[in-house]
Design an enzyme around this catalytic site. Structure first.
Site, mmCIF file in Angstrom:
data_model
loop_
_atom_site.group_PDB
_atom_site.id
_atom_site.type_symbol
_atom_site.label_atom_id
_atom_site.label_comp_id
_atom_site.label_asym_id
_atom_site.label_seq_id
_atom_site.Cartn_x
_atom_site.Cartn_y
_atom_site.Cartn_z
ATOM 1 N N SER A 204 34.252 36.298 36.171
ATOM 2 C CA SER A 204 35.618 36.746 36.243
ATOM 3 C C SER A 204 35.701 38.177 35.223
ATOM 4 C CB SER A 204 36.594 35.948 36.028
ATOM 5 O OG SER A 204 37.648 36.388 36.556
ATOM 6 N N HIS A 337 38.070 29.768 41.619
ATOM 7 C CA HIS A 337 37.677 30.882 41.052
ATOM 8 C C HIS A 337 36.571 30.089 39.806
ATOM 9 C CE1 HIS A 337 37.207 34.703 39.458
ATOM 10 N NE2 HIS A 337 38.220 34.634 38.597
HETATM 11 C C1 MCU Z 1 38.061 38.699 38.355
HETATM 12 O O1 MCU Z 1 38.486 39.059 36.900
HETATM 13 C C2 MCU Z 1 39.627 39.011 36.514
HETATM 14 C C3 MCU Z 1 40.717 40.058 37.230
HETATM 15 O O2 MCU Z 1 40.117 41.281 37.124
HETATM 16 C C4 MCU Z 1 41.895 40.081 36.483
HETATM 17 O O3 MCU Z 1 43.140 40.719 37.155
HETATM 18 C C5 MCU Z 1 42.591 38.619 36.507
HETATM 19 O O4 MCU Z 1 43.727 38.693 35.821
HETATM 20 O O5 MCU Z 1 41.870 37.862 35.839
HETATM 21 C C6 MCU Z 1 40.565 37.619 36.498
HETATM 22 C C7 MCU Z 1 39.680 36.555 35.668
HETATM 23 O O6 MCU Z 1 39.198 37.062 34.553
HETATM 24 O O7 MCU Z 1 39.895 35.380 35.867
HETATM 25 C C8 MCU Z 1 39.676 34.407 34.926
#
Ligand code: MCU
Length: 386
Positions: A204, A337
């Site tokens: 992420s 996720h």
């Molecule tokens: C996918 O990574 C991020 C995303 O870019 C953000 O918008 C969201 O708030 O959080 C994601 C993440 O890091 O989830 C753990």
């Protein structure tokens, strides 16, 4: 007779020299085009319009792409600090000093049993992919190097203690600098890890970090960014077109307000992504020809069409370099996720075996994802670089 021996030698020497000099110099510009183009920038054309025809040209092209990405998006990655020292084995403590200031941080190393040297995977905040037996895990606390606690955390963390809170680097670049220092430390201290066989992963937001570290740190042998989505495997332009088509997808315009992953210099481009000189297919291009497996999910916010098409474009760069198998993309299926699904295991195993464990696994044609037509987003062709 005498001349027939001497002359070919002279001719080679005289003709070869200017070519080598031109390649060594690379003419990296300091300003970059900002002409609006909603198609992905051509990886095979220099900013001054010249064509990229050889692998040596592409090395130069990567230098200018790297400079543009740092100038417009990521902020500047400083060179190796004047002094780097390291000590310890299972907890490796690293001190970097520059301009009369010093910062220290440590990483923990979990090694397989038996005798090394072992390959290792640097895991941002701990691994959320299964790390196989025979590969060490180096846990890297990236948040400590550059905070990612929303807009107000800009300029905080050990990187900024050393270089100043006003430094142009966003958190992704600060973390890549930390990874660079971890490799310095592995080269300095015999920890039982082979510094030439180091991969990097994160999921992420940390997946964006792992991708950028693989791109900016050439000593990384394998990039394993997981579910990085926007800011990682997605292309800004494709995400904008998906957003325009009604998808709930993260775009550059949104990302700059959410957190401090990017340089503040990106703010001016983020609302008009079509004006950036590069896009994220070229982030994959910066990793090339080294190993890269991009692991994605089909969560709308990450941009499944954007990551798939963008990384297909990235694989065209590997193809042009004659190493299409050194990059793979696995993005099929929907799952929680950052919980690694079993249907991506075979791809992960193949890449780790080939690039970290020196096995002969095939990584050919790994391109799994939702339907995404890359030709919609590109107006260039892929040469075979000589
Ligand atoms: C996918 O990574 C991020 C995303 O870019 C953000 O918008 C969201 O708030 O959080 C994601 C993440 O890091 O989830 C753990």
């Amino acid at each position: 007779m005498k001349y027939s021996i001497v002359l070919p030698f002279l001719a080679t020497t005289v003709l070869a020299a200017p070519v080598e000099q031109r390649q060594a110099a690379c003419n990296v510009p300091t300003t970059f085009p900002s002409t609006s183009n909603s198609k992905l920038p051509d990886p095979f054309k220099f900013f001054d319009g010249r064509k990229v025809e050889t692998k040596a040209d592409f090395e130069c092209r990567n230098k200018e792409v790297n400079a543009a990405v740092q100038a417009q998006e990521l902020g500047i990655l400083p060179p190796k600090p004047a002094t780097v020292t390291a000590s310890g084995t299972s907890s490796l403590s690293i001190t970097a000093s520059e301009g009369g200031k010093s910062v220290s941080f440590s990483v923990s190393i979990k090694k397989p049993s038996g005798s090394g040297p072992f390959p290792a995977i640097i895991a941002y905040g701990g691994a959320s992919i299964p790390v196989p037996a025979g590969v060490a895990t180096i846990t890297f606390n990236n948040d400590q190097i550059g905070a990612q606690q929303g807009g107000n955390s800009r300029g905080q963390g050990k990187f900024f203690d050393l270089y100043g809170s006003g430094h142009s680097a966003g958190a992704l670049t600060a973390w890549a600098w930390g990874v660079d220092r971890v490799i310095d430390a592995l080269e300095l201290v015999d920890t039982g890890i082979n510094p030439k066989k180091v991969g990097v992963t994160g999921c992420s937001r940390n997946g964006k970090g792992a991708f950028v570290a693989a791109a900016l740190v050439p000593r990384i042998a394998l990039g394993l960014p997981q579910e990085s989505g926007s800011g990682g495997a997605a292309c800004w332009r494709i995400s904008d077109s998906e957003k325009a088509a009604g998808k709930n997808i993260q775009t550059s315009g949104q990302i700059i307000g959410e957190n401090v992953w990017f340089s503040k210099n990106f703010n001016t481009f983020a609302t008009k992504s079509s004006t950036t000189a590069t896009d994220h297919h070229q982030l994959a291009g910066l990793v090339a020809p080294r190993g890269l497996l991009v692991i994605e999910n089909e969560i709308d916010w990450l941009g499944p069409v954007s990551t798939t098409a963008c990384m297909k474009a990235g694989r065209l760069i590997y193809k042009a370099l004659g190493v299409p198998d050194n990059m793979g993309f696995t993005g099929s299926g929907n799952h929680n996720h950052c919980s690694f699904p079993s249907n991506q295991q075979a791809e992960l195993t193949a890449f780790i075996n080939k690039f970290l464990l020196d096995k002969s696994d095939s990584t050919a044609n790994i391109e799994k994802g939702p339907a995404a037509d890359v030709s919609k987003y590109i107006d260039w062709t892929t040469p075979t670089l000589t």
